[in-house]
Motif scaffolding. Structure first.
Motif, PDB file in Angstrom:
ATOM      1  N   ASP A 170       0.823  -1.212   0.000  1.00  0.00           N
ATOM      2  CA  ASP A 170       0.000   0.000   0.000  1.00  0.00           C
ATOM      3  C   ASP A 170       0.860   1.265   0.000  1.00  0.00           C
ATOM      4  O   ASP A 170       0.403   2.342  -0.439  1.00  0.00           O
ATOM      5  CB  ASP A 170      -0.937   0.002   1.218  1.00  0.00           C
ATOM      6  N   GLU A 171       2.069   1.174   0.522  1.00  0.00           N
ATOM      7  CA  GLU A 171       2.978   2.329   0.544  1.00  0.00           C
ATOM      8  C   GLU A 171       3.769   2.473  -0.759  1.00  0.00           C
ATOM      9  O   GLU A 171       4.605   3.371  -0.893  1.00  0.00           O
ATOM     10  CB  GLU A 171       3.965   2.198   1.713  1.00  0.00           C
ATOM     11  N   GLY A 172       3.508   1.584  -1.706  1.00  0.00           N
ATOM     12  CA  GLY A 172       4.155   1.674  -3.009  1.00  0.00           C
ATOM     13  C   GLY A 172       5.426   0.856  -3.155  1.00  0.00           C
ATOM     14  O   GLY A 172       6.134   0.985  -4.160  1.00  0.00           O
ATOM     15  N   HIS A 173       5.736  -0.006  -2.185  1.00  0.00           N
ATOM     16  CA  HIS A 173       6.953  -0.809  -2.253  1.00  0.00           C
ATOM     17  C   HIS A 173       6.720  -2.108  -3.025  1.00  0.00           C
ATOM     18  O   HIS A 173       5.609  -2.643  -3.023  1.00  0.00           O
ATOM     19  CB  HIS A 173       7.447  -1.149  -0.842  1.00  0.00           C
ATOM     20  N   LYS A 174       7.786  -2.600  -3.643  1.00  0.00           N
ATOM     21  CA  LYS A 174       7.763  -3.935  -4.240  1.00  0.00           C
ATOM     22  C   LYS A 174       8.131  -4.933  -3.149  1.00  0.00           C
ATOM     23  O   LYS A 174       9.165  -4.783  -2.500  1.00  0.00           O
ATOM     24  CB  LYS A 174       8.754  -4.012  -5.401  1.00  0.00           C
ATOM     25  N   VAL A 175       7.302  -5.956  -2.946  1.00  0.00           N
ATOM     26  CA  VAL A 175       7.497  -6.882  -1.830  1.00  0.00           C
ATOM     27  C   VAL A 175       7.634  -8.308  -2.352  1.00  0.00           C
ATOM     28  O   VAL A 175       6.870  -8.756  -3.215  1.00  0.00           O
ATOM     29  CB  VAL A 175       6.311  -6.801  -0.843  1.00  0.00           C
ATOM     30  N   ARG A 176       8.652  -9.011  -1.828  1.00  0.00           N
ATOM     31  CA  ARG A 176       8.807 -10.459  -2.048  1.00  0.00           C
ATOM     32  C   ARG A 176       8.721 -11.162  -0.698  1.00  0.00           C
ATOM     33  O   ARG A 176       9.252 -10.650   0.296  1.00  0.00           O
ATOM     34  CB  ARG A 176      10.144 -10.760  -2.727  1.00  0.00           C
ATOM     35  N   LYS A 177       8.106 -12.379  -0.689  1.00  0.00           N
ATOM     36  CA  LYS A 177       7.876 -13.086   0.569  1.00  0.00           C
ATOM     37  C   LYS A 177       8.464 -14.487   0.501  1.00  0.00           C
ATOM     38  O   LYS A 177       8.332 -15.178  -0.514  1.00  0.00           O
ATOM     39  CB  LYS A 177       6.362 -13.184   0.845  1.00  0.00           C
ATOM     40  N   VAL A 178       9.132 -14.894   1.600  1.00  0.00           N
ATOM     41  CA  VAL A 178       9.637 -16.269   1.735  1.00  0.00           C
ATOM     42  C   VAL A 178       9.326 -16.755   3.142  1.00  0.00           C
ATOM     43  O   VAL A 178       9.166 -15.970   4.086  1.00  0.00           O
ATOM     44  CB  VAL A 178      11.161 -16.339   1.467  1.00  0.00           C
ATOM     45  N   LEU A 179       9.243 -18.125   3.294  1.00  0.00           N
ATOM     46  CA  LEU A 179       8.809 -18.714   4.561  1.00  0.00           C
ATOM     47  C   LEU A 179       9.932 -19.260   5.424  1.00  0.00           C
ATOM     48  O   LEU A 179       9.673 -19.711   6.549  1.00  0.00           O
ATOM     49  CB  LEU A 179       7.794 -19.847   4.274  1.00  0.00           C
TER      50      LEU A 179
END
Length: 456
Positions: free
Chosen positions: A27-36
């Protein structure tokens, strides 16, 4: 990267945490990647280094501390800032997080505003670091470029200074050469008269002695002895006048050769043969003049040189002068040191690309620093009065440098050796000059002293 908008990697073994953090940051305009887990975090960071990592501490297999340590150990990922996420709130956990390389610590459950503020702060700091690094790099490049420009400028100024000095010296020496040639020409006739009248006086003294020898028996012995002594003195004086007249004529002849401008035609010449002939000429001449003379001669001729475009008669004068000087120096050292010293002359030729190098070396006394600076100056000589005109090396320099466009330099070590190095282009002047029969006019100047010293 836009201001405070970044590529963020989140590592947490709880999917709910990942979704919540991802929504907040997206929502703040960042590109996000997620890992577990930690291993996937390491792989993702290595594959595409993010601007910031949010890293959970309590994960299976590899905890956040270990992941952070491995990130900091890798050159590709060591500069990425890491913010730890944890429900652990003890001071020891926070200290450990900072000690392994973390830049911040957010405790769970986290607040949206806190996450946004901390992420924004560290992205801004990271952007400043990158900008500073980039500017430092540009500054370093600019410094290096300025160093190169400064060095080039110094060289250009030095070349300009050298060129100016050479032009001034050449103009002075041109005037001196013209003056010298004029003086030498004007002195020739008076010297010829002196020499001829001295020779005539010697003959007259002999004739008078023969004429009156029969009459001396009629005068007392003391008077006869006095007459004989006077006649002997007259003859000796005339011989001395003749000897010094010949010496002056020799100097004038050298001066005229030095100042002349017209030389012969360039011809394809076997350099090695020309050099060998000069060695044989000097060696045999020395043996005739000094029956006890002997010197070991070592030669090494490069057969790849073949024929080169030179003025053979002029270049032969150079070789003869340098070889004669080498033999003289080696013999003088033998006279000083005695029989245990073995005079040696070494002559070597070598093809160097489109040039040829000639080295003429003796194992004589070498040349001191003060003398080195004057060695190519006209009229400078280290030989005793009557044995050298001081024009030989100056003429040699003029022939090699001005007429052939080559280099003549000196390498020496006092009490060990002296070596003259000649470097000539394989084709000194255009082949058209040779083919059309044109001659080349050298500079009618007394060549300026130019010396390269490579001595220890």
């Amino acid at each position: 990267m836009e201001e405070n908008r970044g590529n963020i990697l989140i590592a947490d073994d709880k999917p709910d945490n990942l979704r919540l953090l991802s929504r907040i940051l997206t929502d703040e305009g960042h590109k996000v990647r997620k890992v577990l887990d930690g291993n996937r975090a390491l792989d993702a960071a290595q594959l595409e280094p993010p601007d910031l990592i949010l890293l959970d501490i309590m994960m299976p297999e590899m905890d956040g501390y270990e992941v952070c340590q491995m990130l900091k150990a890798n050159k590709r990922t060591q500069a990425i800032p890491v913010i730890f996420l944890s429900a652990l709130d003890d001071i020891e956990d926070k200290v450990k997080a900072f000690s392994v390389g973390g830049v911040d610590y957010i405790t769970k459950p986290f607040q949206k505003e806190e996450v946004i503020a901390r992420v924004k702060t560290h992205l801004h700091i990271q952007a400043l670091h990158r900008d500073l690094k980039h500017k430092n790099s540009l500054l370093s490049e600019e410094i290096e470029q300025r160093k190169v420009v400064e060095a080039d400028l110094k060289r250009a100024l030095q070349d300009l200074k050298t060129a100016q000095e050479q032009i001034i010296a050449r103009e002075k020496l041109a005037s001196l050469g013209t003056l010298t040639a004029g003086i030498a020409h004007e002195l020739r006739n008076p010297l010829n008269f002196i020499k001829n009248y001295a020779e005539g006086s010697i003959e007259l003294a002999e004739e008078i002695k023969e004429e009156i020898e029969g009459q001396l028996q009629y005068v007392n012995s003391e008077t006869a002895s006095s007459i004989r002594e006077i006649l002997a003195d007259i003859k000796e004086n005339a011989m001395t006048i003749r000897q010094h007249g010949l010496r002056a004529a020799q100097i004038i002849s050298s001066m005229m050769q030095h100042a002349r401008s017209e030389v012969g035609k360039f011809q394809l010449t076997d350099l090695n043969s020309l050099l060998a002939d000069a060695i044989n000429l000097i060696y045999n001449s020395k043996r005739v003049q000094h029956p006890g003379f002997d010197i070991a001669i070592e030669t090494s001729y490069d057969s790849d040189i073949g024929q080169i475009d030179v003025l053979p008669s002029e270049l032969s004068r150079v070789f003869i002068n340098l070889i004669e000087n080498a033999c003289y120096a080696a013999q003088k050292k033998r006279d000083k040191m005695g029989e245990e010293f073995a005079p040696k002359l070494s002559v070597k030729t070598q093809k160097l690309g489109n040039k040829v190098e000639i080295r003429i070396r003796d194992n004589g006394m070498g040349i001191d620093t003060e003398t080195q600076a004057k060695i190519f100056e006209p009229f400078f000589t280290t030989k005793p009065v009557g044995e050298g005109t001081g024009l030989g090396l100056s003429i040699a320099y003029n022939i090699v440098v001005n007429q052939h466009g080559g280099i003549l330099k000196l390498e020496t070590e006092l009490n060990v050796y002296t070596e003259f190095v000649i470097i000539l282009p394989l084709q000194s002047r255009s082949a058209s000059d040779r083919d059309t029969g044109n001659t080349w006019k050298g500079e009618s100047t007394l060549s300026e002293a130019s010396l390269t010293i490579e001595a220890s």
